[in-house]
Design an enzyme around this catalytic site. Structure first.
Site, PDB file in Angstrom:
ATOM      1  N   HIS A 271     -14.649-121.850  23.375  1.00 37.21           N
ATOM      2  CA  HIS A 271     -14.866-122.006  24.810  1.00 37.21           C
ATOM      3  C   HIS A 271     -14.892-123.489  25.198  1.00 37.21           C
ATOM      4  CE1 HIS A 271     -16.608-120.690  28.743  1.00 37.21           C
ATOM      5  NE2 HIS A 271     -17.135-121.896  28.713  1.00 37.21           N
ATOM      6  N   GLU A 272     -15.721-124.251  24.505  1.00 36.02           N
ATOM      7  CA  GLU A 272     -15.837-125.674  24.856  1.00 36.02           C
ATOM      8  C   GLU A 272     -14.543-126.425  24.510  1.00 36.02           C
ATOM      9  OE1 GLU A 272     -18.167-126.408  26.790  1.00 36.02           O
ATOM     10  OE2 GLU A 272     -19.456-124.667  26.421  1.00 36.02           O
ATOM     11  N   GLU A 301     -13.219-123.424  34.173  1.00 39.41           N
ATOM     12  CA  GLU A 301     -13.696-122.251  33.436  1.00 39.41           C
ATOM     13  C   GLU A 301     -12.523-121.348  33.028  1.00 39.41           C
ATOM     14  OE1 GLU A 301     -16.664-122.360  32.478  1.00 39.41           O
ATOM     15  OE2 GLU A 301     -17.142-120.339  31.800  1.00 39.41           O
TER      16      GLU A 301
HETATM   17 ZN    ZN Z   1     -17.569-123.008  30.475  1.00 39.62          ZN
END
Ligand code: ZN
Length: 506
Positions: A271-272, A301
């Protein structure tokens, strides 16, 4: 000076000023990263002073009357003529930022910031004591101040507009509400079907023994495989994972490790790293200018979610990586691809947002979006919030919080005055779905590429279609430009329906 060269000089001065402010802001970024990863606890007090000082200097520079004069001078100049050209984008976005920052009376800014500090302290205590009534007065005060903020900034229909605009510049509340209502109406019955299917994957296989050093090495390997550039980035340990940065070629991602949980660290690294890939893909020569910054939180996001979910939770990704994982972790010996794939995609309605799976996560967001919008619009009183919260959890997720601590008091956002932030998580999922569908239609079978370890075509596509534009287009414009369609839940939901229909035999 002739008008054109006066304009050119003003534009140059404005950009120089911005780039210098960016030096301060990147130093602040480095201090904040250090605070959350390396700083000894006793350093906290002085660090807070350093951060407050730098933040104050940055604010002064961004709201300096000189910036307003340059922007006035450039407003009707040929440089501003093309709103999506380099100069047009810089002038448009700096104007937006300057107006927002200078429209708020200083007294209100100070009151908001004081209330946010007290709000967060009160939230910690109220949550610990499981006592919403203790929290209610500061929530009421925060809501009053946020409505004053909205009034000072100005809006057409809803005071929620200018608050959402802080995170999704240019987003229309009516459009976001319609998009998210579509998502809710499609998703709620699917979640009920999944629960009713009676299928339960063996997710205990993810809670075996996973030595931390091996988790770190494996996470690094995966982040590098999808394209995260470790010569221009780092991976470190923190309490609450984030992606930060200290410059155009210095992107810092973080995670946390639990030796009895494979998924927590691994998927947070993906995710990061997805956030990091976006940061590494923004044009470095525009660093400090809007043309070198992310379009919105929702778009940011979308990048993290795509690498985490569409890529990292796909079967084909694990066709490639499960054998590697089995070499790294003896506890995974004998685990089948089907069993592993089902376990990392378990859908389980639960009380806590941050522990939620890919599917139900959005329903947690919908509860918060609908309630915060109603509170800001004065359609819901703070006193009635816990009952409204519990009712929506029952309706959407079929679960009932046993306490406010595990219900309405679980998130820090409202106590810190962050209203309009929550929807960006779900918008990110929907953008990810829509972009991914378009990438597949442009590039062919992406999943077959993942099986072969080929992630570069997708990354290059994202760089070309999204990253290199910075803030040239708003998030909503970007969706239309890249996919030919306005954002909707359709593409994301079709992917989810197909994937989970197969997993849960629907
Ligand atoms: Zn995020």
């Amino acid at each position: 000076m002739p008008a054109d060269s006066a304009h050119a000089a003003a534009y140059q001065a404005l950009c120089d000023h911005q780039r210098e402010t960016a030096k301060l802001a990147s130093i602040l970024g480095l201090l904040e990263w250090d605070e959350r990863t390396k700083m000894p606890p006793a350093g906290g007090e002085y660090r807070a002073e350093q951060i407050a000082y730098l933040a104050g200097e940055i604010h002064k520079r961004r709201t300096s009357p000189q910036v307003g004069q340059w922007l006035d001078q450039l407003a009707d100049s040929p440089l501003a003529a093309d709103p999506h050209g380099d100069a047009g984008t810089v002038i448009r976005e700096l104007r937006r930022d300057y107006d927002k920052k200078t429209k708020l009376p200083q007294a209100l800014v100070e009151e908001l910031s004081r209330t946010s500090v007290i709000g967060q302290q009160t939230w910690v205590e109220s949550r610990k004591a499981d006592d919403f009534q203790k929290f209610q007065p500061i929530l009421e005060k925060t809501l009053r101040l946020k409505r004053q903020e909205a009034a000072a900034l100005g809006f057409d229909k809803s005071p929620y507009e200018p608050l959402l605009d802080d995170y999704e510049p240019g987003a229309k509340v009516s459009e976001v509400s319609a998009t998210l209502a579509g998502l809710r109406d499609a998703l709620t019955p699917l979640v009920h079907q999944i629960v009713g299917s009676g299928r339960r994957p063996d997710s205990a296989i993810l809670k075996r023994d996973f030595p931390v050093a091996a988790q770190e090495a494996f996470g690094r390997e995966a982040a590098a495989a999808i394209g995260f550039d470790f010569s221009a980035g780092r991976l470190d340990v923190t309490d609450h994972p984030f992606c930060g940065g200290a410059g155009p070629r210095d992107v810092r991602i973080t995670t946390r490790y639990d030796k009895n949980d494979f998924g927590d660290a691994f998927f947070s690294i993906l995710h990061e790293a997805g956030h990091g890939l976006y940061e590494q893909g923004l044009p470095a020569e525009h660093y400090g200018l809007p043309t070198g910054e992310a379009a919105s939180l929702g778009i940011h996001e979308s990048q993290s979610r795509m690498w985490e979910n569409q890529v990292g939770r796909s079967r084909e990704f694990w066709e490639l990586f499960l054998p590697k994982a089995q070499q790294a972790f003896s506890s995974l010996a004998g685990v089948s691809l089907d069993g592993f794939y089902a376990a990392i995609n378990e859908v389980k309605p639960s009380l806590i947002r941050v522990d939620a799976d890919e599917v139900t996560y959005n329903l947690h967001i919908l509860v918060r979006f609908e309630l915060e919008k109603a509170m800001i619009e004065d359609d819901l009183r703070a006193a009635d919030l816990p009952a409204a919260w519990n009712e929506k959890y029952q309706q959407y997720l079929g679960v009932q919080p046993p306490s406010d601590a595990d219900g309405v008091l679980q998130d820090v956002h409202w106590s810190a005055g962050l209203f309009g932030y929550f929807p960006t998580y779900s918008l990110g999922n929907l953008y990810a779905g829509q972009f991914f569908a378009q990438a597949a239609s442009d590039l062919g079978d992406l999943h077959a590429m993942f099986r072969r370890g080929e992630f570069r075509p997708l990354l290059d596509w994202l760089r070309q279609q999204i990253h290199r534009h910075g803030q040239r287009w708003s998030a909503a414009e970007l969706a239309v430009k890249v996919t030919g369609k306005q954002l909707s839940h359709a593409a994301w939901f079709a992917q989810i329906r197909a994937k989970y229909g197969e997993l849960y035999g629907l």
